[in-house]
Design a protein around this motif. Structure first.
Motif, PDB file in Angstrom:
ATOM      1  N   ASP A  23      29.132  45.519  38.270  1.00 34.91           N
ATOM      2  CA  ASP A  23      29.059  45.011  39.812  1.00 34.91           C
ATOM      3  C   ASP A  23      30.415  44.105  39.971  1.00 34.91           C
ATOM      4  OD1 ASP A  23      26.690  46.145  40.293  1.00 34.91           O
ATOM      5  OD2 ASP A  23      25.617  44.364  39.980  1.00 34.91           O
ATOM      6  N   GLN A  24      30.745  43.404  38.938  1.00 35.93           N
ATOM      7  CA  GLN A  24      32.207  43.110  38.996  1.00 35.93           C
ATOM      8  C   GLN A  24      33.492  43.870  39.240  1.00 35.93           C
ATOM      9  OE1 GLN A  24      33.475  40.094  35.978  1.00 35.93           O
ATOM     10  NE2 GLN A  24      31.504  39.667  35.515  1.00 35.93           N
ATOM     11  N   GLN A  25      33.214  44.963  38.306  1.00 41.57           N
ATOM     12  CA  GLN A  25      34.257  46.192  38.740  1.00 41.57           C
ATOM     13  C   GLN A  25      34.213  46.577  40.124  1.00 41.57           C
ATOM     14  OE1 GLN A  25      34.279  49.271  35.838  1.00 41.57           O
ATOM     15  NE2 GLN A  25      36.094  50.136  36.726  1.00 41.57           N
ATOM     16  N   ASP A  26      32.997  46.842  40.462  1.00 40.41           N
ATOM     17  CA  ASP A  26      32.793  47.243  42.009  1.00 40.41           C
ATOM     18  C   ASP A  26      33.429  46.433  43.119  1.00 40.41           C
ATOM     19  OD1 ASP A  26      31.379  49.639  40.791  1.00 40.41           O
ATOM     20  OD2 ASP A  26      29.356  48.685  41.639  1.00 40.41           O
ATOM     21  N   GLN A  27      32.954  45.232  42.987  1.00 39.50           N
ATOM     22  CA  GLN A  27      33.423  44.054  43.831  1.00 39.50           C
ATOM     23  C   GLN A  27      35.076  44.195  43.706  1.00 39.50           C
ATOM     24  OE1 GLN A  27      32.407  41.608  45.745  1.00 39.50           O
ATOM     25  NE2 GLN A  27      29.973  41.790  45.222  1.00 39.50           N
ATOM     26  N   LEU A  28      35.581  44.040  42.664  1.00 42.55           N
ATOM     27  CA  LEU A  28      37.158  44.206  42.468  1.00 42.55           C
ATOM     28  C   LEU A  28      37.555  45.406  43.056  1.00 42.55           C
ATOM     29  CD1 LEU A  28      39.883  43.034  41.522  1.00 42.55           C
ATOM     30  CD2 LEU A  28      39.406  43.962  39.359  1.00 42.55           C
ATOM     31  N   LEU A  29      37.020  46.547  42.928  1.00 40.98           N
ATOM     32  CA  LEU A  29      37.643  47.755  43.427  1.00 40.98           C
ATOM     33  C   LEU A  29      37.618  48.031  44.916  1.00 40.98           C
ATOM     34  CD1 LEU A  29      36.599  50.459  40.971  1.00 40.98           C
ATOM     35  CD2 LEU A  29      38.825  49.589  41.179  1.00 40.98           C
ATOM     36  N   ALA A  30      36.462  47.221  45.485  1.00 43.03           N
ATOM     37  CA  ALA A  30      36.100  47.249  46.894  1.00 43.03           C
ATOM     38  C   ALA A  30      36.999  46.396  47.626  1.00 43.03           C
ATOM     39  CB  ALA A  30      34.740  46.642  47.333  1.00 43.03           C
ATOM     40  N   VAL A  31      37.554  45.240  47.113  1.00 41.59           N
ATOM     41  CA  VAL A  31      38.501  44.124  47.664  1.00 41.59           C
ATOM     42  C   VAL A  31      39.813  44.879  47.594  1.00 41.59           C
ATOM     43  CG1 VAL A  31      39.922  42.154  47.141  1.00 41.59           C
ATOM     44  CG2 VAL A  31      37.344  42.066  47.119  1.00 41.59           C
ATOM     45  N   LEU A  32      40.051  45.678  46.561  1.00 40.59           N
ATOM     46  CA  LEU A  32      41.577  46.315  46.320  1.00 40.59           C
ATOM     47  C   LEU A  32      41.553  47.442  47.459  1.00 40.59           C
ATOM     48  CD1 LEU A  32      41.856  46.295  42.664  1.00 40.59           C
ATOM     49  CD2 LEU A  32      43.435  45.320  44.134  1.00 40.59           C
ATOM     50  N   ALA A  33      40.555  47.999  47.672  1.00 43.97           N
ATOM     51  CA  ALA A  33      40.405  49.255  48.544  1.00 43.97           C
ATOM     52  C   ALA A  33      40.474  48.593  50.095  1.00 43.97           C
ATOM     53  CB  ALA A  33      39.057  50.060  48.627  1.00 43.97           C
ATOM     54  N   GLU A  48      38.642  48.056  34.881  1.00 43.36           N
ATOM     55  CA  GLU A  48      37.648  48.255  33.925  1.00 43.36           C
ATOM     56  C   GLU A  48      37.775  47.479  32.729  1.00 43.36           C
ATOM     57  OE1 GLU A  48      34.894  51.458  31.087  1.00 43.36           O
ATOM     58  OE2 GLU A  48      36.838  52.233  32.470  1.00 43.36           O
ATOM     59  N   TRP A  49      39.082  47.365  32.188  1.00 48.09           N
ATOM     60  CA  TRP A  49      39.084  46.324  30.854  1.00 48.09           C
ATOM     61  C   TRP A  49      39.055  44.797  31.415  1.00 48.09           C
ATOM     62  CZ3 TRP A  49      43.172  42.588  31.414  1.00 48.09           C
ATOM     63  CH2 TRP A  49      43.129  41.817  30.179  1.00 48.09           C
ATOM     64  N   LEU A  50      39.437  44.533  32.707  1.00 49.03           N
ATOM     65  CA  LEU A  50      39.427  43.448  33.252  1.00 49.03           C
ATOM     66  C   LEU A  50      37.891  42.709  33.343  1.00 49.03           C
ATOM     67  CD1 LEU A  50      40.830  40.599  34.394  1.00 49.03           C
ATOM     68  CD2 LEU A  50      40.809  41.784  36.573  1.00 49.03           C
ATOM     69  N   THR A  51      37.176  43.640  33.824  1.00 54.51           N
ATOM     70  CA  THR A  51      35.919  43.316  33.962  1.00 54.51           C
ATOM     71  C   THR A  51      34.848  43.534  32.953  1.00 54.51           C
ATOM     72  OG1 THR A  51      35.116  45.554  35.051  1.00 54.51           O
ATOM     73  CG2 THR A  51      35.916  43.853  36.461  1.00 54.51           C
ATOM     74  N   ARG A  52      35.392  44.210  31.720  1.00 46.99           N
ATOM     75  CA  ARG A  52      34.449  44.288  30.567  1.00 46.99           C
ATOM     76  C   ARG A  52      34.671  43.871  29.342  1.00 46.99           C
ATOM     77  NH1 ARG A  52      30.927  49.231  32.063  1.00 46.99           N
ATOM     78  NH2 ARG A  52      31.650  49.859  34.187  1.00 46.99           N
ATOM     79  N   SER A  53      35.851  43.163  29.707  1.00 46.31           N
ATOM     80  CA  SER A  53      36.642  42.417  28.272  1.00 46.31           C
ATOM     81  C   SER A  53      35.631  41.092  28.152  1.00 46.31           C
ATOM     82  CB  SER A  53      37.845  41.903  28.749  1.00 46.31           C
ATOM     83  OG  SER A  53      38.692  43.015  28.743  1.00 46.31           O
TER      84      SER A  53
END
Length: 77
Positions: A23-33, A48-53
């Motif tokens: 969900d963090q990755q989805d949120q980050l990708l949505a903001v970037l988009a 992916e690395w940032l949100t899963r590290s």
């Protein structure tokens, strides 16, 4: 627990809550988009690395997403 959304202004305190890594990755990708950022394969790997590290919690990801959102907003006003 209350989950703070991605801040839209200067961040004074750490955003609270637990958001799963996907969900963090989805949120980050949505903001970037929303900001019009075109992403390549390596960009996706870093998101992916940032949100899963280990150690990267919602407060960190929400703050970074806030920077992107505010920078994009600043260029459109």
């Amino acid at each position: 627990m209350l989950i703070d959304p991605v801040p839209t202004g200067p961040v004074q305190t750490e955003p609270r809550g637990f958001v799963s890594a996907p969900d963090q990755q989805d949120q980050l990708l949505a903001v970037l988009a929303d900001a019009g950022v075109e992403l390549g394969e390596y960009d996706h790997r870093i998101a992916e690395w940032l949100t899963r590290s280990p150690g990267q919690d919602w407060g960190t990801v929400a703050t970074i997403a806030s920077w992107v959102k505010r920078a994009a907003d600043a260029t459109t006003t």
